[in-house]
Design a protein around this motif. Structure first.
Motif, PDB file in Angstrom:
ATOM      1  N   ASN A 126      58.482  28.132  75.493  1.00 19.14           N
ATOM      2  CA  ASN A 126      59.297  28.602  74.365  1.00 19.14           C
ATOM      3  C   ASN A 126      58.429  29.038  73.189  1.00 19.14           C
ATOM      4  OD1 ASN A 126      61.642  27.838  75.835  1.00 19.14           O
ATOM      5  ND2 ASN A 126      61.274  25.734  75.187  1.00 19.14           N
ATOM      6  N   PHE A 127      57.410  29.806  73.481  1.00 16.95           N
ATOM      7  CA  PHE A 127      56.439  30.230  72.472  1.00 16.95           C
ATOM      8  C   PHE A 127      57.086  31.074  71.384  1.00 16.95           C
ATOM      9  CE2 PHE A 127      53.370  33.377  70.954  1.00 16.95           C
ATOM     10  CZ  PHE A 127      52.455  32.516  70.371  1.00 16.95           C
ATOM     11  N   ASP A 128      56.842  30.706  70.130  1.00 20.77           N
ATOM     12  CA  ASP A 128      57.286  31.463  68.959  1.00 20.77           C
ATOM     13  C   ASP A 128      56.086  31.606  68.028  1.00 20.77           C
ATOM     14  OD1 ASP A 128      58.295  32.469  66.597  1.00 20.77           O
ATOM     15  OD2 ASP A 128      59.929  31.026  66.444  1.00 20.77           O
ATOM     16  N   PRO A 129      55.571  32.839  67.809  1.00 20.54           N
ATOM     17  CA  PRO A 129      54.380  33.026  66.973  1.00 20.54           C
ATOM     18  C   PRO A 129      54.496  32.436  65.569  1.00 20.54           C
ATOM     19  CG  PRO A 129      54.975  35.073  68.045  1.00 20.54           C
ATOM     20  CD  PRO A 129      56.070  34.091  68.339  1.00 20.54           C
ATOM     21  N   ASN A 130      55.712  32.287  65.059  1.00 22.81           N
ATOM     22  CA  ASN A 130      55.889  31.722  63.722  1.00 22.81           C
ATOM     23  C   ASN A 130      55.564  30.232  63.660  1.00 22.81           C
ATOM     24  OD1 ASN A 130      56.800  34.190  62.608  1.00 22.81           O
ATOM     25  ND2 ASN A 130      58.794  33.820  63.551  1.00 22.81           N
ATOM     26  N   CYS A 185      38.833  30.427  68.721  1.00 24.51           N
ATOM     27  CA  CYS A 185      39.837  29.927  67.778  1.00 24.51           C
ATOM     28  C   CYS A 185      40.696  28.880  68.472  1.00 24.51           C
ATOM     29  CB  CYS A 185      40.698  31.058  67.231  1.00 24.51           C
ATOM     30  SG  CYS A 185      41.775  31.851  68.434  1.00 24.51           S
ATOM     31  N   ILE A 186      41.266  28.026  67.646  1.00 23.15           N
ATOM     32  CA  ILE A 186      42.188  27.000  68.134  1.00 23.15           C
ATOM     33  C   ILE A 186      43.594  27.477  67.801  1.00 23.15           C
ATOM     34  CG2 ILE A 186      42.944  24.604  67.929  1.00 23.15           C
ATOM     35  CD1 ILE A 186      40.110  23.970  66.873  1.00 23.15           C
ATOM     36  N   VAL A 187      44.481  27.390  68.774  1.00 17.75           N
ATOM     37  CA  VAL A 187      45.884  27.704  68.552  1.00 17.75           C
ATOM     38  C   VAL A 187      46.565  26.399  68.170  1.00 17.75           C
ATOM     39  CG1 VAL A 187      47.990  28.643  69.561  1.00 17.75           C
ATOM     40  CG2 VAL A 187      45.763  29.551  70.263  1.00 17.75           C
ATOM     41  N   CYS A 188      46.941  26.273  66.904  1.00 22.79           N
ATOM     42  CA  CYS A 188      47.569  25.053  66.391  1.00 22.79           C
ATOM     43  C   CYS A 188      49.085  25.209  66.460  1.00 22.79           C
ATOM     44  CB  CYS A 188      47.135  24.799  64.950  1.00 22.79           C
ATOM     45  SG  CYS A 188      45.363  24.615  64.752  1.00 22.79           S
ATOM     46  N   ASP A 189      49.715  24.302  67.158  1.00 24.77           N
ATOM     47  CA  ASP A 189      51.157  24.326  67.394  1.00 24.77           C
ATOM     48  C   ASP A 189      51.848  23.423  66.374  1.00 24.77           C
ATOM     49  OD1 ASP A 189      53.750  24.033  68.365  1.00 24.77           O
ATOM     50  OD2 ASP A 189      53.130  23.753  70.439  1.00 24.77           O
ATOM     51  N   LYS A 190      52.693  24.026  65.542  1.00 25.49           N
ATOM     52  CA  LYS A 190      53.395  23.269  64.503  1.00 25.49           C
ATOM     53  C   LYS A 190      54.293  22.177  65.092  1.00 25.49           C
ATOM     54  CE  LYS A 190      55.043  25.398  60.787  1.00 25.49           C
ATOM     55  NZ  LYS A 190      55.896  26.251  59.944  1.00 25.49           N
ATOM     56  N   LYS A 191      54.856  22.435  66.258  1.00 23.97           N
ATOM     57  CA  LYS A 191      55.804  21.502  66.857  1.00 23.97           C
ATOM     58  C   LYS A 191      55.146  20.391  67.665  1.00 23.97           C
ATOM     59  CE  LYS A 191      59.319  25.067  67.381  1.00 23.97           C
ATOM     60  NZ  LYS A 191      60.009  25.898  68.366  1.00 23.97           N
ATOM     61  N   ASN A 192      53.876  20.586  68.041  1.00 27.80           N
ATOM     62  CA  ASN A 192      53.233  19.624  68.925  1.00 27.80           C
ATOM     63  C   ASN A 192      51.831  19.295  68.425  1.00 27.80           C
ATOM     64  OD1 ASN A 192      52.161  18.110  70.978  1.00 27.80           O
ATOM     65  ND2 ASN A 192      52.615  19.581  72.599  1.00 27.80           N
TER      66      ASN A 192
END
Length: 159
Positions: free
Chosen positions: A104-108, A120-127
């Motif tokens: 359920n990827f959402d770029p926002n 780069c690190i992809v930081c997930d706001k939800k997790n």
């Protein structure tokens, strides 16, 4: 410096910068208005970067030396999105979505945290347990690690 090894090298006399305190990490999160992944916070509590830029020994003797900042969390660069000239976020987000790396990827809901060269690190706001490390160069996106530990093992501890 090793004159027989061309490319980017760590300068003599380079040392680790002081790690961030828990309070400083919390302040970084408040300034970014973003909660950093747990393993990023752990990394920052151990190291915060190197004190000297890398030096590039070119392929030709008469070529000018080049310098590039070693790994260091650059808060201003992240807040101002200065790193976008190095990373094509649309390509990254497309790769993440197409590969199904994050359900359920959402770029926002993501922050790209540049760490070193074109990594780069992809930081997930939800997790807070999600921190995929990517190598991004132009339109090429390579998964370097499923988290910081995996990245460090792949990048520096390979056989």
């Amino acid at each position: 410096l090793n004159p027989h090894m061309l490319g980017w090298q760590i300068q003599p006399g380079t040392s680790w910068l002081q790690p961030y305190t828990q309070l400083q990490i919390k302040e970084i999160e408040e300034e970014l208005v973003w909660k950093l992944p747990n393993d990023v916070k752990t990394l920052l509590s151990v190291i915060s970067g190197l004190n000297k830029p890398q030096i590039h020994l070119g392929t030709y003797i008469d070529q000018d030396l080049k310098y590039k900042q070693q790994w260091k969390l650059n808060l201003e660069s992240i807040k101002n999105q200065d790193w976008r000239s190095e990373f094509n976020s649309d390509v990254i987000y497309s790769a993440i979505g197409e590969e199904g790396l994050i359900p359920n990827f959402d770029p926002n809901d993501f922050l790209l945290l540049p760490i070193y060269a074109h990594r780069c690190i992809v930081c997930d706001k939800k997790n807070p347990n999600q921190s995929i490390v990517l190598s991004v160069h132009g339109n090429d996106v390579i998964i370097y690690g499923n988290d910081i530990r995996d990245y460090l093992q792949q990048e520096f501890l390979k056989d």
